[in-house]
Design a protein around this motif. Structure first.
Motif, PDB file in Angstrom:
ATOM      1  N   ASN A 152      50.173  17.643 -28.071  1.00  0.00           N
ATOM      2  CA  ASN A 152      51.573  18.029 -27.887  1.00  0.00           C
ATOM      3  C   ASN A 152      51.945  19.215 -28.770  1.00  0.00           C
ATOM      4  N   LEU A 153      51.406  19.251 -29.981  1.00  0.00           N
ATOM      5  CA  LEU A 153      51.656  20.370 -30.885  1.00  0.00           C
ATOM      6  C   LEU A 153      51.131  21.665 -30.274  1.00  0.00           C
ATOM      7  N   PHE A 154      49.917  21.627 -29.745  1.00  0.00           N
ATOM      8  CA  PHE A 154      49.338  22.830 -29.139  1.00  0.00           C
ATOM      9  C   PHE A 154      50.118  23.270 -27.906  1.00  0.00           C
ATOM     10  N   LYS A 155      50.561  22.331 -27.094  1.00  0.00           N
ATOM     11  CA  LYS A 155      51.378  22.666 -25.923  1.00  0.00           C
ATOM     12  C   LYS A 155      52.684  23.319 -26.351  1.00  0.00           C
ATOM     13  N   ALA A 156      53.316  22.766 -27.382  1.00  0.00           N
ATOM     14  CA  ALA A 156      54.570  23.332 -27.882  1.00  0.00           C
ATOM     15  C   ALA A 156      54.345  24.733 -28.428  1.00  0.00           C
ATOM     16  N   TYR A 157      53.244  24.928 -29.126  1.00  0.00           N
ATOM     17  CA  TYR A 157      52.920  26.239 -29.681  1.00  0.00           C
ATOM     18  C   TYR A 157      52.741  27.268 -28.567  1.00  0.00           C
ATOM     19  N   LYS A 158      51.978  26.883 -27.545  1.00  0.00           N
ATOM     20  CA  LYS A 158      51.740  27.802 -26.429  1.00  0.00           C
ATOM     21  C   LYS A 158      53.033  28.121 -25.680  1.00  0.00           C
ATOM     22  N   SER A 159      53.870  27.114 -25.500  1.00  0.00           N
ATOM     23  CA  SER A 159      55.102  27.341 -24.750  1.00  0.00           C
ATOM     24  C   SER A 159      56.138  28.121 -25.566  1.00  0.00           C
ATOM     25  N   SER A 160      55.997  28.132 -26.897  1.00  0.00           N
ATOM     26  CA  SER A 160      56.921  28.905 -27.726  1.00  0.00           C
ATOM     27  C   SER A 160      56.387  30.307 -27.992  1.00  0.00           C
ATOM     28  N   LEU A 161      55.302  30.659 -27.282  1.00  0.00           N
ATOM     29  CA  LEU A 161      54.682  31.985 -27.405  1.00  0.00           C
ATOM     30  C   LEU A 161      54.279  32.300 -28.839  1.00  0.00           C
ATOM     31  N   PHE A 163      55.453  31.110 -31.752  1.00  0.00           N
ATOM     32  CA  PHE A 163      56.599  31.368 -32.626  1.00  0.00           C
ATOM     33  C   PHE A 163      56.282  31.121 -34.100  1.00  0.00           C
ATOM     34  N   PHE A 164      55.315  30.270 -34.392  1.00  0.00           N
ATOM     35  CA  PHE A 164      54.928  30.023 -35.773  1.00  0.00           C
ATOM     36  C   PHE A 164      53.421  30.231 -35.900  1.00  0.00           C
ATOM     37  N   ASN A 165      52.947  30.320 -37.112  1.00  0.00           N
ATOM     38  CA  ASN A 165      51.533  30.592 -37.372  1.00  0.00           C
ATOM     39  C   ASN A 165      50.743  29.278 -37.356  1.00  0.00           C
ATOM     40  N   LEU A 166      50.058  29.012 -36.267  1.00  0.00           N
ATOM     41  CA  LEU A 166      49.337  27.749 -36.090  1.00  0.00           C
ATOM     42  C   LEU A 166      48.200  27.589 -37.101  1.00  0.00           C
ATOM     43  N   SER A 167      47.679  28.695 -37.637  1.00  0.00           N
ATOM     44  CA  SER A 167      46.591  28.577 -38.614  1.00  0.00           C
ATOM     45  C   SER A 167      47.040  27.828 -39.866  1.00  0.00           C
ATOM     46  N   GLN A 168      48.347  27.757 -40.112  1.00  0.00           N
ATOM     47  CA  GLN A 168      48.854  27.000 -41.263  1.00  0.00           C
ATOM     48  C   GLN A 168      48.521  25.512 -41.138  1.00  0.00           C
ATOM     49  N   VAL A 169      48.413  25.022 -39.918  1.00  0.00           N
ATOM     50  CA  VAL A 169      48.089  23.620 -39.679  1.00  0.00           C
ATOM     51  C   VAL A 169      46.703  23.304 -40.235  1.00  0.00           C
TER      52      VAL A 169
END
Length: 172
Positions: A152-161, A163-169
């Protein structure tokens, strides 16, 4: 043929098993395995706006929502951002299945009242120590839950184009 040595359960125990079977962490356990938790399920009642737990609290118990509604949120800049509301039949604080874990979210009662069964972490670990199959089944369920959260996190990231830096995860 009836087996006279087979464990039988009371109607009240059977009702508890039906309740537990609806909760994802317990859904792969049989009645005998679920029965191990029954002596440690303590009823607890909360009122509206009462805190069940705060983010970063030690994760010392599993909360099984029996009745009511709970708001899950995260504190951001001295405010609370609502993530979701959950209803009866949900486990909260599943991180207690992991040693030395802390709460990731805040949980507040959003209904007029809420009723829980609370299982202390120490009792869960005692059950795990003596019942490896129960531990494996419950940790597999926990892994599935966390995998779904990641998805769900990855889907939200992709749909938000992005918007935040996923590498922080992944940096921790």
């Amino acid at each position: 043929m009836i087996n006279p040595f087979k464990k039988t359960f009371t109607a009240q125990e059977h009702n508890m098993f039906v309740f537990l079977a609806k909760i994802r962490l317990f859904s792969n356990l049989n009645y005998k395995q679920m029965s191990l938790f029954l002596p440690f399920m303590h009823e607890r009642k909360y009122v509206q706006d009462e805190v069940v737990f705060f983010r970063n609290d030690p994760s010392h118990a599993l909360y099984l929502l029996k009745k009511g509604e709970v708001s899950l949120n995260i504190d951001v800049n001295e405010d609370f951002e609502s993530l979701t509301r959950v209803h009866a039949g949900v486990a909260l604080g599943e991180s207690c299945l992991l040693k030395d874990a802390k709460r990731l979210l805040n949980a507040f009662v959003s209904s007029e009242t809420a009723e829980f069964y609370v299982i202390p972490q120490d009792n869960i670990f005692d059950i795990f120590e003596n019942n490896t199959r129960v531990k494996v089944k419950m940790l597999e369920s926990l892994a599935e839950i966390y995998n779904e959260y990641n998805s769900n996190l990855f889907k939200a990231y992709k749909s938000s184009l992005g918007f935040f830096n996923l590498s922080q995860v992944y940096r921790g």
